[in-house]
Design a protein around this motif. Structure first.
Motif, mmCIF file in Angstrom:
data_model
loop_
_atom_site.group_PDB
_atom_site.id
_atom_site.type_symbol
_atom_site.label_atom_id
_atom_site.label_comp_id
_atom_site.label_asym_id
_atom_site.label_seq_id
_atom_site.Cartn_x
_atom_site.Cartn_y
_atom_site.Cartn_z
ATOM 1 N N ARG A 180 -52.436 -111.630 -41.625
ATOM 2 C CA ARG A 180 -51.313 -112.426 -41.603
ATOM 3 C C ARG A 180 -51.980 -113.798 -41.023
ATOM 4 N N GLY A 181 -52.937 -114.003 -40.850
ATOM 5 C CA GLY A 181 -53.498 -115.156 -40.532
ATOM 6 C C GLY A 181 -53.568 -115.250 -38.943
ATOM 7 N N ARG A 182 -53.135 -114.441 -38.257
ATOM 8 C CA ARG A 182 -52.931 -114.735 -36.704
ATOM 9 C C ARG A 182 -54.110 -114.500 -35.987
ATOM 10 N N VAL A 183 -54.412 -115.205 -35.044
ATOM 11 C CA VAL A 183 -55.879 -115.005 -34.270
ATOM 12 C C VAL A 183 -55.424 -114.123 -32.977
ATOM 13 N N GLU A 184 -56.374 -113.159 -32.935
ATOM 14 C CA GLU A 184 -55.831 -112.119 -31.689
ATOM 15 C C GLU A 184 -56.710 -112.834 -30.649
ATOM 16 N N ARG A 185 -56.271 -112.725 -29.369
ATOM 17 C CA ARG A 185 -56.807 -113.264 -28.186
ATOM 18 C C ARG A 185 -58.285 -112.751 -27.815
ATOM 19 N N ILE A 186 -57.963 -111.171 -27.678
ATOM 20 C CA ILE A 186 -59.252 -110.447 -27.051
ATOM 21 C C ILE A 186 -60.432 -110.644 -27.752
ATOM 22 N N PRO A 187 -60.502 -110.434 -29.060
ATOM 23 C CA PRO A 187 -61.907 -110.514 -29.600
ATOM 24 C C PRO A 187 -62.231 -112.007 -29.839
ATOM 25 N N TYR A 188 -61.126 -113.058 -29.817
ATOM 26 C CA TYR A 188 -61.564 -114.515 -29.881
ATOM 27 C C TYR A 188 -62.123 -114.847 -28.625
ATOM 28 N N GLU A 189 -61.803 -114.437 -27.375
ATOM 29 C CA GLU A 189 -62.373 -114.566 -26.262
ATOM 30 C C GLU A 189 -63.761 -114.182 -26.068
ATOM 31 N N LEU A 190 -64.026 -113.026 -26.668
ATOM 32 C CA LEU A 190 -65.427 -112.586 -26.808
ATOM 33 C C LEU A 190 -66.245 -113.372 -27.715
ATOM 34 N N CYS A 191 -65.937 -113.738 -28.621
ATOM 35 C CA CYS A 191 -66.511 -114.795 -29.577
ATOM 36 C C CYS A 191 -66.838 -116.149 -28.666
ATOM 37 N N VAL A 192 -65.806 -116.724 -28.099
ATOM 38 C CA VAL A 192 -66.023 -117.912 -27.225
ATOM 39 C C VAL A 192 -67.234 -117.634 -26.161
ATOM 40 N N LEU A 193 -67.187 -116.460 -25.512
ATOM 41 C CA LEU A 193 -68.186 -116.359 -24.450
ATOM 42 C C LEU A 193 -69.631 -116.388 -25.168
ATOM 43 N N VAL A 194 -69.790 -115.544 -26.349
ATOM 44 C CA VAL A 194 -71.058 -115.400 -26.888
ATOM 45 C C VAL A 194 -71.463 -116.891 -27.333
ATOM 46 N N ALA A 195 -70.512 -117.648 -28.088
ATOM 47 C CA ALA A 195 -70.922 -119.142 -28.408
ATOM 48 C C ALA A 195 -71.298 -120.024 -27.173
ATOM 49 N N LEU A 196 -70.443 -119.641 -25.949
ATOM 50 C CA LEU A 196 -70.924 -120.564 -24.787
ATOM 51 C C LEU A 196 -72.222 -120.172 -24.273
ATOM 52 N N ARG A 197 -72.572 -118.910 -24.283
ATOM 53 C CA ARG A 197 -73.807 -118.612 -23.794
ATOM 54 C C ARG A 197 -74.825 -119.132 -24.504
ATOM 55 N N LYS A 198 -74.892 -119.037 -25.946
ATOM 56 C CA LYS A 198 -75.863 -119.853 -26.853
ATOM 57 C C LYS A 198 -75.929 -121.294 -26.641
ATOM 58 N N ALA A 199 -74.824 -122.037 -26.236
ATOM 59 C CA ALA A 199 -74.749 -123.173 -26.401
ATOM 60 C C ALA A 199 -75.466 -123.765 -24.737
ATOM 61 N N ILE A 200 -75.307 -122.890 -23.770
ATOM 62 C CA ILE A 200 -75.821 -123.165 -22.458
ATOM 63 C C ILE A 200 -77.271 -122.992 -22.374
ATOM 64 N N ARG A 201 -77.743 -121.838 -23.087
ATOM 65 C CA ARG A 201 -79.137 -121.825 -23.254
ATOM 66 C C ARG A 201 -79.873 -122.707 -23.989
ATOM 67 N N ARG A 202 -79.130 -123.369 -24.711
ATOM 68 C CA ARG A 202 -79.792 -124.552 -25.762
ATOM 69 C C ARG A 202 -79.751 -125.820 -24.966
ATOM 70 N N ARG A 203 -78.848 -125.849 -23.755
ATOM 71 C CA ARG A 203 -78.710 -126.943 -22.985
ATOM 72 C C ARG A 203 -77.763 -127.901 -23.952
ATOM 73 N N GLU A 204 -77.050 -127.528 -24.746
ATOM 74 C CA GLU A 204 -76.155 -128.307 -25.293
ATOM 75 C C GLU A 204 -74.626 -128.560 -24.524
ATOM 76 N N ILE A 205 -74.437 -127.464 -23.745
ATOM 77 C CA ILE A 205 -73.361 -127.370 -23.036
ATOM 78 C C ILE A 205 -73.861 -127.338 -21.506
ATOM 79 N N TRP A 206 -73.432 -128.196 -20.581
ATOM 80 C CA TRP A 206 -74.044 -127.909 -19.193
ATOM 81 C C TRP A 206 -72.975 -127.769 -18.003
ATOM 82 N N ALA A 207 -73.237 -127.566 -16.906
ATOM 83 C CA ALA A 207 -72.280 -127.243 -15.898
ATOM 84 C C ALA A 207 -72.255 -128.260 -14.898
ATOM 85 N N GLU A 208 -71.252 -129.030 -14.530
ATOM 86 C CA GLU A 208 -71.011 -130.047 -13.566
ATOM 87 C C GLU A 208 -71.358 -129.636 -12.238
#
Length: 670
Positions: free
Chosen positions: A414-442
């Motif tokens: 129905r085109g709805r986005v489920e939260r739990i698998p989406y959060e997993l995808c966000v964490l994986v994408a965040l991990r990759k971006a941090i390791r590439r130094r594209e996202i950094w921590a203040e």
């Protein structure tokens, strides 16, 4: 003396002049070489010679006003950026040379450096105390309050409580524990308590990081009683430096934990699924026999076409079924991995995500990774919500966040986005971006803004820095050169593998993917010089226990004097201090422990030995590890210096007399 002063801008001691230089001068002036050995450097004649050399080079003797200027210069310009005493001494001598002043004696140098350090410490602590708000001072004072010890616990109370009570100061000094969710939550709690102290962002503005790190290292070796005994300004500066640096270290540690935990739950899910399906029946009927016949046909008819050699043995339909089954198994495998990931995350790890996002502030300088930042904001807005799906009116970033093979798990029919698998995808994408130094921590140091790693004048002098790096400014030229070099390297590897000269490098498969396998390097032949050196040492001295060497060298050279105290002064007798340091070295190196070593001496030595351990620099790691290899024997600390230390080279040295070990482990004999 003349040439030495020209090179070093100071007068030499007898041991500073190499024999080769003496022999060269003797050959030049045609005099007896024994005259130099008979020369008295403390005589009136030597004083006249120094005066003549000073006048010849245009130097002058320093006055009291000159010493005051040197102290002020060291304390104002050097101490704020340098913590090494050796470099401060070198800077002082260089300054004297610039000012055309005769350098002070070693004792005077130590006095001037000490006075400059004391002046800087007064100014540094005063400025830090003025910058600290009243609330922050009160919070820092709470750190050194020792909680009431547990009546059933053990301990002397110096470490901030007994076995059942631990102060926050003790927790603050500890590194993160094992890789698990509880460690992540504990580190988040520590970080929040440090932030609650309220240290201003400009607390150490204008101060070198090395200086703050040195004060932090000094505070790490202190107990609450030591802080209480220090002057208030020094105490508050030490605690502020400790909290300031530890806050940065904890932010870096949380980012590391995030990276490792995301990787851990992914790998564990894959391993669980692999173990489950390894025993399941997943094959076309008789597939092993089919594959055997297929391989045999390929070996028997290597030159024939596939249709001529393979199809008569195994039909095209059977091969199609095998391929379809493999694709179905891969799809089912990925689906089961997603199910395991979802279950592990939702039941255990998910409760730490909101706290982590509140504790860390992520920033991004690359617009291509803005969807990941938008996804983090979306997760923060839904913190505490029990909804299974995101609201239909929400703009949920999917591109660059959700991989293609996760689309059907994240978005339903129905085109709805489920939260739990989406959060997993966000964490994986965040991990990759941090390791590439594209996202950094203040507030981090290791995972900080990569732009801070650039020189301050990088934008203004970009050409100079690129030239120093030998890199082109045009990114297209850089990429083209990188591709050319990679292609040439792969071509060389391909040629070497075809000729069989690749040294064992071969192409294999790992988890179904092509993999370049590099064999381990063979043991290299021992250099002839090293072998000869070992033989000569064994011939001259035989086998000597390392503990004997450490003890005898300490008595002969006094290397224990290099262990500096973190206190402002030392009143313990040097002989007593050396003996305590040797006992500490023995206790740490043999893993016997300081307390058990102290049990072998008088009861009054127990607090002194433990105090020496925490007030002196720790034994270097390499020393402790090597001491352990030969230390589980009797104690030998009362043995007099061995003859090898003073007899020079030649002949085997007799072993030192040994005593039988007492019943207490590590008990010294005197």
């Amino acid at each position: 003396m003349l040439k030495f002063f020209e090179q070093e801008a100071r007068y030499p001691r007898r041991e500073d002049v190499p024999k080769a230089a003496v022999d060269y001068v003797v050959g030049q002036v045609k005099v007896d070489g024994g005259l130099f050995a008979a020369y008295d450097f403390a005589s009136r004649q030597a004083t006249n010679h120094r005066s003549q050399i000073r006048e010849f080079y245009g130097f002058r003797e320093p006055t009291v006003a000159d010493e005051d200027k040197l102290i002020f210069w060291l304390g104002r310009d050097m101490c704020p950026v340098e913590t090494s005493r050796e470099r401060l001494r070198a800077a002082l001598l260089a300054r004297c040379r610039e000012e055309r002043m005769e350098p002070p004696t070693p004792k005077q140098v130590e006095r001037l450096v000490g006075a400059a350090e004391a002046m800087f410490e007064r100014e540094f602590t005063t400025v830090t105390m003025e910058r600290l708000p009243v609330a922050a001072v009160t919070a820092l004072q709470e750190l050194i309050k020792v909680p009431d010890p547990d009546p059933n616990g053990e301990g002397d109370g110096r470490d901030g409580g007994g076995a059942g009570m631990r102060s926050f100061l003790q927790e603050l000094k500890e590194d993160p524990g094992p890789l698990q969710l509880e460690t992540l939550l504990a580190e988040i709690g520590k970080l929040e308590r440090v932030k609650a102290i309220g240290l201003p962002e400009t607390l150490f503005e204008g101060t070198s990081e090395k200086v703050v790190e040195a004060w932090r290292a000094r505070a790490m070796r202190m107990y609450p009683s030591d802080f209480a005994a220090a002057p208030p300004r020094v105490c508050m500066t030490l605690l502020a430096a400790l909290c300031w640096v530890r806050k940065t270290e904890m932010i870096d540690g949380l980012v590391e934990l995030l990276i490792q935990l995301v990787h851990k739950i992914s790998v564990r899910a894959e391993k669980k699924v692999e173990n489950e399906i390894s025993t399941e029946f997943r094959r076309v009927h008789g597939k092993h026999g089919i594959l055997a016949r297929l391989a045999q046909a390929a070996l028997d008819l290597p030159e024939e076409l596939v249709r001529t050699a393979i199809y008569p043995v195994v039909g095209a339909d059977t091969l199609t079924d095998i391929v379809a089954e493999a694709k179905a198994n891969e799809k089912a495998f990925n689906a089961r991995v997603r199910t395991k990931l979802r279950g592990s995350y939702s039941r255990h790890y998910r409760r730490g995500l909101p706290k982590l996002l509140r504790a860390l502030v992520f920033r991004c300088n690359n617009a291509a990774f803005q969807p990941v930042m938008d996804a983090l904001k979306l997760l923060d807005r839904y913190d505490g919500s029990e909804a299974v799906f995101y609201d239909g009116a929400e703009l949920v970033p999917l591109e660059h966040v959700v991989p293609e093979d996760w689309q059907e798990a994240v978005v339903d029919e129905r085109g709805r986005v489920e939260r739990i698998p989406y959060e997993l995808c966000v964490l994986v994408a965040l991990r990759k971006a941090i390791r590439r130094r594209e996202i950094w921590a203040e507030g981090a140091k290791i995972w900080r803004n990569p732009d801070d790693d650039l020189p301050a004048d990088f934008d203004d002098n970009r050409d100079v820095h690129y030239e120093a790096l030998v890199k082109p400014r045009d990114p297209a030229a850089f990429i083209a050169d990188l591709q050319r070099r990679h292609t040439a390297a792969l071509d060389r590897l391909n040629t070497a593998m075809r000729k069989g000269t690749a040294g064992g490098v071969k192409i294999t498969r790992k988890k179904g993917e092509p993999w370049i396998s590099v064999p381990p390097i063979d043991k290299q032949e021992e250099p002839a010089s090293l072998k000869a050196l070992k033989q000569e040492i064994s011939h001259r001295w035989g086998v000597i226990d390392l503990l004997d060497v450490l003890k005898d060298v300490a008595h002969v050279t006094g290397y224990t004097a290099a262990f500096t105290s973190v206190a402002s002064r030392t009143i313990t007798d040097p002989a007593v201090l050396q003996r305590r340091l040797l006992l500490c070295l023995y206790g740490l190196g043999t893993n016997v422990g300081i307390k058990r070593v102290a049990d072998g001496v008088a009861a009054a030595a127990v607090p002194g030995t433990r105090s020496t351990t925490r007030r002196r620099c720790a034994v270097p790691a390499g020393c402790s590890s090597t001491v352990t290899t030969c230390a589980r024997r009797s104690a030998r600390w009362s043995t007099p210096p061995s003859p090898y230390a003073t007899s020079g080279y030649g002949g085997r040295v007799p072993r030192a007399r040994r005593t039988r070990a007492s019943s207490a482990p590590g008990r010294p004999t005197s």
